[in-house]
Write a protein that holds these residues in place. Structure first.
Motif, PDB file in Angstrom:
ATOM      1  N   GLU A  57      -4.644 -13.525  -8.087  1.00 36.65           N
ATOM      2  CA  GLU A  57      -4.311 -12.116  -8.296  1.00 36.65           C
ATOM      3  C   GLU A  57      -2.882 -11.834  -7.844  1.00 36.65           C
ATOM      4  O   GLU A  57      -2.139 -11.105  -8.519  1.00 36.65           O
ATOM      5  CB  GLU A  57      -5.305 -11.215  -7.556  1.00 36.65           C
ATOM      6  N   ARG A  58      -2.476 -12.411  -6.710  1.00 37.97           N
ATOM      7  CA  ARG A  58      -1.095 -12.227  -6.239  1.00 37.97           C
ATOM      8  C   ARG A  58      -0.109 -12.866  -7.211  1.00 37.97           C
ATOM      9  O   ARG A  58       0.926 -12.268  -7.549  1.00 37.97           O
ATOM     10  CB  ARG A  58      -0.925 -12.814  -4.837  1.00 37.97           C
ATOM     11  N   LYS A  60      -0.486 -13.435 -10.384  1.00 38.90           N
ATOM     12  CA  LYS A  60      -0.471 -12.662 -11.625  1.00 38.90           C
ATOM     13  C   LYS A  60       0.401 -11.404 -11.469  1.00 38.90           C
ATOM     14  O   LYS A  60       1.231 -11.095 -12.335  1.00 38.90           O
ATOM     15  CB  LYS A  60      -1.904 -12.289 -12.004  1.00 38.90           C
ATOM     16  N   ASP A  61       0.220 -10.699 -10.363  1.00 37.59           N
ATOM     17  CA  ASP A  61       0.987  -9.466 -10.153  1.00 37.59           C
ATOM     18  C   ASP A  61       2.470  -9.755  -9.955  1.00 37.59           C
ATOM     19  O   ASP A  61       3.331  -9.015 -10.458  1.00 37.59           O
ATOM     20  CB  ASP A  61       0.439  -8.712  -8.935  1.00 37.59           C
ATOM     21  N   GLU A  62       2.787 -10.827  -9.241  1.00 37.65           N
ATOM     22  CA  GLU A  62       4.194 -11.167  -9.019  1.00 37.65           C
ATOM     23  C   GLU A  62       4.861 -11.592 -10.330  1.00 37.65           C
ATOM     24  O   GLU A  62       6.022 -11.233 -10.591  1.00 37.65           O
ATOM     25  CB  GLU A  62       4.311 -12.275  -7.967  1.00 37.65           C
ATOM     26  N   ARG A  64       4.025 -10.598 -13.296  1.00 40.70           N
ATOM     27  CA  ARG A  64       4.213  -9.373 -14.085  1.00 40.70           C
ATOM     28  C   ARG A  64       5.460  -8.624 -13.636  1.00 40.70           C
ATOM     29  O   ARG A  64       6.207  -8.104 -14.463  1.00 40.70           O
ATOM     30  CB  ARG A  64       2.980  -8.479 -13.962  1.00 40.70           C
ATOM     31  N   ARG A  65       5.663  -8.568 -12.328  1.00 43.56           N
ATOM     32  CA  ARG A  65       6.847  -7.875 -11.820  1.00 43.56           C
ATOM     33  C   ARG A  65       8.128  -8.588 -12.248  1.00 43.56           C
ATOM     34  O   ARG A  65       9.187  -7.961 -12.363  1.00 43.56           O
ATOM     35  CB  ARG A  65       6.784  -7.741 -10.299  1.00 43.56           C
ATOM     36  N   ALA A 263      -0.952  -3.004 -10.712  1.00 42.88           N
ATOM     37  CA  ALA A 263      -1.088  -3.594 -12.045  1.00 42.88           C
ATOM     38  C   ALA A 263      -1.328  -2.546 -13.123  1.00 42.88           C
ATOM     39  O   ALA A 263      -1.413  -2.890 -14.304  1.00 42.88           O
ATOM     40  CB  ALA A 263      -2.225  -4.614 -12.060  1.00 42.88           C
TER      41      ALA A 263
END
Length: 381
Positions: A57-58, A60-62, A64-65, A263
């Motif tokens: 999850e981390r 994926k979010d990083e 995306r950023r 997200a």
């Protein structure tokens, strides 16, 4: 073994797995396929599996950023009786289009195959435009305080890869830049605002109005950013005014991105919005719309008035017998306007308001003092 895998390698493995799939994949498949997740997930207990899931999850979010468009989609399984979350990285959104060099004299640069072009698309660019683009990016990448140096280098690599050997050779000598004292602070603000824009998250900051001398707290949905004559501007929907506003980045402090639901976007940019109407403005027109614009009357001598008219500077309000003209300007930023008038070398004079003419006279005297010169015939401007 997995302890020696770096975060960068883990990210690359995750991207490679997702971009190679034509359909969305559920998290269980990701846990089995990405090496940094697989061993811990397969051999661990429930606690270890939860740890690996949080790592994913981390990651994926990083990603995306950083601009990697990993999508979360709803996937139905078991003949449509159960709905789960799945993930997708569409190649059409991930890969940049190919650049196709257009030239009447040089041979064509290597281009995409028909299959590649149908999948990723292509962009045509003229030889001379490619050279100008490369040289411009190279200069931006060499500016220490330019906040998008990394992006400029990335664009240079794209041009070099698709268009070499047609670009990146020769060109004018390098230009040396002197950074403004506040450049480091501005760079941090631009980076924070860019992150908020890419993630579609609202941002709060304190904004200092220069003419009224007031400071207000703002809550803004960023729609875009404009770099105009060495100055950054933020364009966004301001919750305080319930309207679209332009903010000079140098006058805002402590930009704070909304961290709730990282997200999930806070807003969508309207379909009809375009930065073109802000990009094409002059610097003195890009001030905060919360403060009333100053209407300046400027007299242009002949033939400078013809140049001003042909280039759309100001609105004509008076034509005089000697061929000169008076044109009006809506000035939201005084200093850029005064510097522009000064650059016209006496062919333009501020006639009204008197306070603005006095400020121009002060600017002239400051410039003369710096260079140790005396004004010819006094300081009347």
């Amino acid at each position: 073994m997995t302890d020696s895998i770096s975060k960068t390698q883990r990210w690359l493995d995750l991207i490679a797995f997702l971009v190679g799939r034509r359909v969305p994949v559920e998290v269980e498949q990701i846990m089995e396929a990405v090496p940094a997740y697989a061993v811990r997930y397969a051999d661990g207990d429930d606690t270890a599996r939860q740890t690996v899931r949080r790592m994913f999850e981390r990651d994926k979010d990083e990603l995306r950023r950083l601009g990697i468009p990993i999508e979360t989609v709803d996937l139905r399984i078991n003949y449509g009786t159960e709905e789960i979350k799945a993930y997708r990285l569409a190649s059409r959104d991930f890969y940049l289009p190919y650049l196709r060099l257009i030239s009447d004299t040089a041979g064509p640069a290597p281009g995409p195959t028909p299959r590649q072009e149908s999948k990723y698309g292509s962009v045509e660019i003229a030889v001379e435009d490619a050279g100008v683009a490369y040289d411009s990016l190279e200069r931006l990448a060499d500016m220490p305080a330019f906040p998008l140096r990394r992006e400029a280098r990335s664009a240079m690599r794209k041009l070099s890869f698709d268009l070499s050997p047609h670009v990146g050779h020769g060109g004018p000598p390098p230009v040396l830049f002197a950074d403004r004292p506040e450049a480091r602070d501005i760079r941090g603000r631009v980076r924070a605002l860019s992150d908020a824009l890419l993630a579609r998250k609202r941002v709060r900051f304190t904004y200092h109005g220069i003419r009224r001398g007031e400071s207000t707290e703002r809550d803004v949905a960023p729609y875009g950013m404009v770099y105009q004559r060495g100055t950054w501007y933020l364009v966004g929907q301001d919750a305080l005014r319930d309207d679209l506003r332009v903010f000079r980045v140098g006058r805002l402090e402590d930009p704070t991105i909304n961290r709730k639901s990282p997200a999930t976007p806070d807003y969508e940019i309207p379909d009809g919005f375009s930065l073109d109407r802000f990009r094409d403005r002059d610097a003195w027109e890009l001030g905060s719309e919360d403060e009333p614009a100053i209407e300046a009357r400027v007299g242009f001598a002949f033939p400078a008035c013809l140049w001003a008219e042909r280039n759309g500077y100001g609105a004509l309000v008076e034509e005089r017998p000697d061929g000169s003209q008076v044109r009006t300007f809506a000035v939201r930023q005084v200093n850029p306007f005064l510097r522009w008038i000064l650059s016209l070398e006496g062919n333009a004079r501020i006639e009204d308001p008197p306070e603005l003419a006095e400020e121009l006279g002060s600017l002239v005297r400051e410039v003369l003092a710096v260079y140790g010169a005396a004004p010819a015939g006094g300081t009347d401007v």
